[in-house]
Scaffold this motif. Structure first.
Motif, PDB file in Angstrom:
ATOM      1  N   GLN A 249      29.028  33.320  52.540  1.00  0.00           N
ATOM      2  CA  GLN A 249      28.686  34.276  51.471  1.00  0.00           C
ATOM      3  C   GLN A 249      29.777  34.234  50.393  1.00  0.00           C
ATOM      4  O   GLN A 249      30.699  35.048  50.377  1.00  0.00           O
ATOM      5  CB  GLN A 249      28.558  35.685  52.057  1.00  0.00           C
ATOM      6  N   ILE A 250      29.629  33.283  49.486  1.00  0.00           N
ATOM      7  CA  ILE A 250      30.658  33.097  48.461  1.00  0.00           C
ATOM      8  C   ILE A 250      30.757  34.313  47.544  1.00  0.00           C
ATOM      9  O   ILE A 250      31.844  34.676  47.082  1.00  0.00           O
ATOM     10  CB  ILE A 250      30.355  31.822  47.645  1.00  0.00           C
ATOM     11  N   ASP A 251      29.615  34.963  47.276  1.00  0.00           N
ATOM     12  CA  ASP A 251      29.653  36.124  46.386  1.00  0.00           C
ATOM     13  C   ASP A 251      30.511  37.252  46.970  1.00  0.00           C
ATOM     14  O   ASP A 251      31.242  37.932  46.243  1.00  0.00           O
ATOM     15  CB  ASP A 251      28.233  36.620  46.104  1.00  0.00           C
ATOM     16  N   VAL A 252      30.468  37.440  48.296  1.00  0.00           N
ATOM     17  CA  VAL A 252      31.304  38.472  48.922  1.00  0.00           C
ATOM     18  C   VAL A 252      32.786  38.081  48.832  1.00  0.00           C
ATOM     19  O   VAL A 252      33.651  38.931  48.590  1.00  0.00           O
ATOM     20  CB  VAL A 252      30.889  38.686  50.394  1.00  0.00           C
ATOM     21  N   ILE A 253      33.067  36.794  49.000  1.00  0.00           N
ATOM     22  CA  ILE A 253      34.460  36.333  48.872  1.00  0.00           C
ATOM     23  C   ILE A 253      34.983  36.614  47.463  1.00  0.00           C
ATOM     24  O   ILE A 253      36.107  37.100  47.285  1.00  0.00           O
ATOM     25  CB  ILE A 253      34.549  34.823  49.188  1.00  0.00           C
ATOM     26  N   VAL A 254      34.143  36.351  46.461  1.00  0.00           N
ATOM     27  CA  VAL A 254      34.573  36.593  45.072  1.00  0.00           C
ATOM     28  C   VAL A 254      34.754  38.094  44.827  1.00  0.00           C
ATOM     29  O   VAL A 254      35.678  38.504  44.106  1.00  0.00           O
ATOM     30  CB  VAL A 254      33.556  35.990  44.081  1.00  0.00           C
ATOM     31  N   VAL A 255      33.908  38.924  45.419  1.00  0.00           N
ATOM     32  CA  VAL A 255      34.097  40.379  45.298  1.00  0.00           C
ATOM     33  C   VAL A 255      35.484  40.769  45.820  1.00  0.00           C
ATOM     34  O   VAL A 255      36.213  41.536  45.191  1.00  0.00           O
ATOM     35  CB  VAL A 255      32.991  41.140  46.071  1.00  0.00           C
ATOM     36  N   GLY A 256      35.859  40.211  46.987  1.00  0.00           N
ATOM     37  CA  GLY A 256      37.183  40.502  47.535  1.00  0.00           C
ATOM     38  C   GLY A 256      38.302  40.034  46.625  1.00  0.00           C
ATOM     39  O   GLY A 256      39.290  40.747  46.412  1.00  0.00           O
ATOM     40  N   LEU A 257      38.144  38.841  46.046  1.00  0.00           N
ATOM     41  CA  LEU A 257      39.182  38.323  45.145  1.00  0.00           C
ATOM     42  C   LEU A 257      39.312  39.191  43.894  1.00  0.00           C
ATOM     43  O   LEU A 257      40.424  39.454  43.415  1.00  0.00           O
ATOM     44  CB  LEU A 257      38.844  36.880  44.747  1.00  0.00           C
ATOM     45  N   VAL A 258      38.162  39.632  43.368  1.00  0.00           N
ATOM     46  CA  VAL A 258      38.189  40.494  42.182  1.00  0.00           C
ATOM     47  C   VAL A 258      38.907  41.811  42.508  1.00  0.00           C
ATOM     48  O   VAL A 258      39.716  42.315  41.713  1.00  0.00           O
ATOM     49  CB  VAL A 258      36.759  40.764  41.674  1.00  0.00           C
ATOM     50  N   ILE A 259      38.637  42.364  43.679  1.00  0.00           N
ATOM     51  CA  ILE A 259      39.295  43.617  44.063  1.00  0.00           C
ATOM     52  C   ILE A 259      40.799  43.428  44.191  1.00  0.00           C
ATOM     53  O   ILE A 259      41.591  44.241  43.702  1.00  0.00           O
ATOM     54  CB  ILE A 259      38.692  44.144  45.382  1.00  0.00           C
ATOM     55  N   TYR A 260      41.220  42.337  44.853  1.00  0.00           N
ATOM     56  CA  TYR A 260      42.656  42.068  44.954  1.00  0.00           C
ATOM     57  C   TYR A 260      43.275  41.932  43.563  1.00  0.00           C
ATOM     58  O   TYR A 260      44.370  42.435  43.294  1.00  0.00           O
ATOM     59  CB  TYR A 260      42.899  40.787  45.749  1.00  0.00           C
ATOM     60  N   GLY A 261      42.581  41.218  42.679  1.00  0.00           N
ATOM     61  CA  GLY A 261      43.103  41.051  41.327  1.00  0.00           C
ATOM     62  C   GLY A 261      43.234  42.364  40.582  1.00  0.00           C
ATOM     63  O   GLY A 261      44.237  42.616  39.907  1.00  0.00           O
ATOM     64  N   LEU A 262      42.210  43.217  40.699  1.00  0.00           N
ATOM     65  CA  LEU A 262      42.248  44.509  40.013  1.00  0.00           C
ATOM     66  C   LEU A 262      43.350  45.401  40.582  1.00  0.00           C
ATOM     67  O   LEU A 262      44.042  46.099  39.832  1.00  0.00           O
ATOM     68  CB  LEU A 262      40.887  45.203  40.137  1.00  0.00           C
ATOM     69  N   LEU A 263      43.501  45.381  41.906  1.00  0.00           N
ATOM     70  CA  LEU A 263      44.555  46.190  42.509  1.00  0.00           C
ATOM     71  C   LEU A 263      45.928  45.730  42.021  1.00  0.00           C
ATOM     72  O   LEU A 263      46.805  46.554  41.711  1.00  0.00           O
ATOM     73  CB  LEU A 263      44.479  46.100  44.033  1.00  0.00           C
ATOM     74  N   GLY A 264      46.126  44.416  41.947  1.00  0.00           N
ATOM     75  CA  GLY A 264      47.402  43.906  41.451  1.00  0.00           C
ATOM     76  C   GLY A 264      47.634  44.257  39.995  1.00  0.00           C
ATOM     77  O   GLY A 264      48.728  44.663  39.603  1.00  0.00           O
ATOM     78  N   LEU A 265      46.590  44.133  39.164  1.00  0.00           N
ATOM     79  CA  LEU A 265      46.717  44.426  37.738  1.00  0.00           C
ATOM     80  C   LEU A 265      47.034  45.891  37.505  1.00  0.00           C
ATOM     81  O   LEU A 265      47.982  46.241  36.782  1.00  0.00           O
ATOM     82  CB  LEU A 265      45.423  44.032  37.016  1.00  0.00           C
ATOM     83  N   PHE A 266      46.250  46.788  38.125  1.00  0.00           N
ATOM     84  CA  PHE A 266      46.469  48.210  37.884  1.00  0.00           C
ATOM     85  C   PHE A 266      47.765  48.699  38.538  1.00  0.00           C
ATOM     86  O   PHE A 266      48.408  49.626  38.036  1.00  0.00           O
ATOM     87  CB  PHE A 266      45.267  49.018  38.394  1.00  0.00           C
ATOM     88  N   GLY A 267      48.156  48.078  39.671  1.00  0.00           N
ATOM     89  CA  GLY A 267      49.434  48.430  40.271  1.00  0.00           C
ATOM     90  C   GLY A 267      50.588  48.089  39.345  1.00  0.00           C
ATOM     91  O   GLY A 267      51.523  48.876  39.174  1.00  0.00           O
ATOM     92  N   ASP A 268      50.507  46.920  38.698  1.00  0.00           N
ATOM     93  CA  ASP A 268      51.568  46.513  37.773  1.00  0.00           C
ATOM     94  C   ASP A 268      51.597  47.407  36.539  1.00  0.00           C
ATOM     95  O   ASP A 268      52.672  47.801  36.067  1.00  0.00           O
ATOM     96  CB  ASP A 268      51.342  45.057  37.354  1.00  0.00           C
TER      97      ASP A 268
END
Length: 287
Positions: A249-268
């Motif tokens: 399920q590549i779409d679920v993997i991309v959802v996880g990557l997007v969440i990690y990216g957003l968490l890193g961006l907003f944390g910074d």
């Protein structure tokens, strides 16, 4: 000594008395050679362009949906995960792990930096092991941590904590040791105690380094989380991605990557906002 700035003099109690007349504050001109005026919502510009390129690539067919699903497909998948409750429950678990590991790691890194920065004995005891740990990638320690602590939460928190403590220590220690010797001399002249020196000179002087380390630590905590949540985890965004990889399920993997990216961006962004507030007395190129 005559060039010591007014902020430091006020911190150690030698600033202007309250009864003295107040001069009009001089408005500093923006440096001609500086980066220019801040762009409204400038932090969102780069990510927006990235998403626009993703949308354009998907809409034009340049991106194979079997390789990278379209943004609207990822958004639809995220909606489905939210609807069945899997996304929020795994996200909460990940945030708790990263937050706890980050908090403990920052506290340990800060204490070690103060010990090594303010004491020759502390430096002799702490700095060498930290440099050894710095040379060993944390990910390389995971097999050893699994043998010692198992595959439960303890191992995951230890990996995140040890990853986070190093940048906090290195940056805080470096700025603590670079505090101007004239401030130390002034503190001795006015008779500050050891604690007063730490509180009014050492800690404010090391704050820029601490915040630099904190920005790195926030990002590293998410990187470590990605790895530990793929080691026999039963919850968390990493677990969700591992399950998705098993079923293709590549779409679920991309959802996880997007969440990690957003968490890193907003944390910074959050750390930078706190940094600007805490170091408002400082005039830099970014002002």
């Amino acid at each position: 000594m005559a060039t010591l700035d007014v902020g430091v003099l006020h911190r150690i109690g030698l600033g202007r008395a309250a009864s003295e007349p107040v001069l009009a504050e001089r408005k500093l001109a923006r440096p001609r050679l500086g980066p220019g005026r801040p762009i409204p919502f400038g932090a969102a510009l780069g990510p927006t362009l990235l998403i626009a390129a993703w949308v354009a690539g998907s809409a034009s067919g340049a991106l194979d949906p079997e390789t990278l699903p379209a943004p609207w497909t990822v958004a639809e998948t995220a909606g489905d995960l939210l609807a069945d409750g899997r996304l929020q429950s795994n996200l909460l678990t990940s945030v708790q792990r990263a937050g706890l590991g980050l908090g403990v790691g920052v506290a340990i890194g800060l204490v070690l930096a103060l010990l090594a920065g303010l004491s020759r004995i502390g430096e002799a005891l702490v700095d060498g092991p930290i440099q050894i740990k710095r040379a060993i990638p944390t990910l390389a320690l995971i097999p050893l941590f699994i043998v010692w602590f198992g595959i439960g939460e303890e191992m995951k928190l230890l990996v995140i904590t040890t990853s986070v403590a190093i940048p906090i220590y290195l940056n805080t220690h470096a700025h603590l040791r670079s505090v101007d010797a004239r401030y130390v001399e002034l503190a001795q002249t006015v008779g500050l105690s050891r604690w007063g020196f730490v509180r009014r000179i050492a800690l404010p002087g090391s704050l820029p380094g601490f915040f630099t380390g904190l920005r790195l630590a926030v990002t590293i905590s998410w990187l470590a989380l990605v790895v530990v949540e793929q080691v026999n985890a039963t919850s968390g965004i990493g677990y969700l991605m591992t399950q998705a990889r098993t079923y293709g399920q590549i779409d679920v993997i991309v959802v996880g990557l997007v969440i990690y990216g957003l968490l890193g961006l907003f944390g910074d962004l959050l750390v930078r906002a706190v940094e600007r507030k805490a170091l408002s007395w400082r005039q830099t190129l970014a002002d």
